[in-house]
Design a protein around this motif. Structure first.
Motif, PDB file in Angstrom:
ATOM      1  N   VAL A 133       0.827  -1.204   0.000  1.00 22.06           N
ATOM      2  CA  VAL A 133       0.000   0.000   0.000  1.00 22.06           C
ATOM      3  C   VAL A 133       0.861   1.255   0.000  1.00 22.06           C
ATOM      4  O   VAL A 133       0.677   2.154  -0.824  1.00 22.06           O
ATOM      5  CB  VAL A 133      -0.947   0.018   1.216  1.00 22.06           C
ATOM      6  N   SER A 134       1.803   1.317   0.932  1.00 20.43           N
ATOM      7  CA  SER A 134       2.592   2.536   1.074  1.00 20.43           C
ATOM      8  C   SER A 134       3.876   2.249   1.825  1.00 20.43           C
ATOM      9  O   SER A 134       3.930   1.331   2.649  1.00 20.43           O
ATOM     10  CB  SER A 134       1.770   3.596   1.832  1.00 20.43           C
ATOM     11  N   ILE A 135       4.894   3.051   1.514  1.00 19.29           N
ATOM     12  CA  ILE A 135       6.208   2.921   2.136  1.00 19.29           C
ATOM     13  C   ILE A 135       6.686   4.290   2.585  1.00 19.29           C
ATOM     14  O   ILE A 135       6.419   5.295   1.921  1.00 19.29           O
ATOM     15  CB  ILE A 135       7.254   2.377   1.133  1.00 19.29           C
ATOM     16  N   ILE A 136       7.393   4.315   3.694  1.00 15.91           N
ATOM     17  CA  ILE A 136       8.116   5.523   4.083  1.00 15.91           C
ATOM     18  C   ILE A 136       9.558   5.120   4.363  1.00 15.91           C
ATOM     19  O   ILE A 136       9.820   4.225   5.167  1.00 15.91           O
ATOM     20  CB  ILE A 136       7.457   6.248   5.280  1.00 15.91           C
ATOM     21  N   ALA A 137      10.458   5.751   3.660  1.00 18.37           N
ATOM     22  CA  ALA A 137      11.873   5.444   3.811  1.00 18.37           C
ATOM     23  C   ALA A 137      12.460   6.188   5.015  1.00 18.37           C
ATOM     24  O   ALA A 137      11.827   7.071   5.586  1.00 18.37           O
ATOM     25  CB  ALA A 137      12.611   5.832   2.536  1.00 18.37           C
ATOM     26  N   VAL A 138      13.686   5.816   5.360  1.00 17.64           N
ATOM     27  CA  VAL A 138      14.350   6.448   6.490  1.00 17.64           C
ATOM     28  C   VAL A 138      14.480   7.956   6.278  1.00 17.64           C
ATOM     29  O   VAL A 138      14.375   8.747   7.232  1.00 17.64           O
ATOM     30  CB  VAL A 138      15.732   5.808   6.733  1.00 17.64           C
ATOM     31  N   ASP A 139      14.657   8.378   5.029  1.00 18.80           N
ATOM     32  CA  ASP A 139      14.807   9.812   4.754  1.00 18.80           C
ATOM     33  C   ASP A 139      13.463  10.520   4.633  1.00 18.80           C
ATOM     34  O   ASP A 139      13.422  11.713   4.315  1.00 18.80           O
ATOM     35  CB  ASP A 139      15.631  10.036   3.484  1.00 18.80           C
ATOM     36  N   GLY A 140      12.368   9.792   4.861  1.00 18.19           N
ATOM     37  CA  GLY A 140      11.046  10.392   4.825  1.00 18.19           C
ATOM     38  C   GLY A 140      10.347  10.330   3.484  1.00 18.19           C
ATOM     39  O   GLY A 140       9.181  10.729   3.366  1.00 18.19           O
ATOM     40  N   THR A 141      11.026   9.818   2.478  1.00 18.07           N
ATOM     41  CA  THR A 141      10.404   9.675   1.156  1.00 18.07           C
ATOM     42  C   THR A 141       9.238   8.700   1.233  1.00 18.07           C
ATOM     43  O   THR A 141       9.358   7.635   1.825  1.00 18.07           O
ATOM     44  CB  THR A 141      11.426   9.168   0.135  1.00 18.07           C
ATOM     45  N   THR A 142       8.120   9.067   0.651  1.00 19.97           N
ATOM     46  CA  THR A 142       6.933   8.221   0.694  1.00 19.97           C
ATOM     47  C   THR A 142       6.555   7.718  -0.701  1.00 19.97           C
ATOM     48  O   THR A 142       6.805   8.392  -1.714  1.00 19.97           O
ATOM     49  CB  THR A 142       5.743   8.974   1.294  1.00 19.97           C
TER      50      THR A 142
END
Length: 125
Positions: A48-57
């Motif tokens: 559905v959705s991802i958020i990376a360590v750097d905040g990228t979604t």
């Protein structure tokens, strides 16, 4: 020990909103990609959705513009705000973390990923 624990699921009418929460271990918010999957009855698990360590979604096309992923590291909590819900959003929603490959690992889940227990979201017409 907390790994990942979801809450916030429930039943809502189409067009309504729900906000899912996932309390996770503190280290995940600085070391791991985090995100949400869902699985509807009789269907395969869907990212559905991802958020990376750097905040990228990142969002799957079907929820883009309706769902928002976010995190509050002070509360050790990952969120999924779901607006304009549709009946096809009905599924069990799982939060997950990939502390080895980060966000890229979500596209091909591996045994090392960490999962929550799931929370049911039911959208009625």
């Amino acid at each position: 020990q907390v790994q990942m624990v979801e809450s916030g699921g429930g039943s809502v009418q189409a067009g309504g909103s729900l906000k899912l929460s996932c309390v996770a271990s503190a280290y995940m918010f600085v070391s791991c990609g985090m995100g949400w999957y869902r699985q509807a009855p009789g269907k395969e698990r869907e990212l559905v959705s991802i958020i990376a360590v750097d905040g990228t979604t990142t969002y799957v096309d079907s929820v883009e513009g309706r769902f928002t992923i976010s995190q509050d590291s002070a509360k050790n909590t990952l969120y999924l705000q779901m607006n304009s819900l549709k009946t096809e959003d009905t599924a069990v929603y799982y939060c997950a973390a990939d502390c080895l490959l980060g966000a890229s690992g979500f596209h091909m889940p591996s045994p090392h990923m960490i999962w929550g227990q799931g929370t049911q979201v039911t959208v009625s017409s």
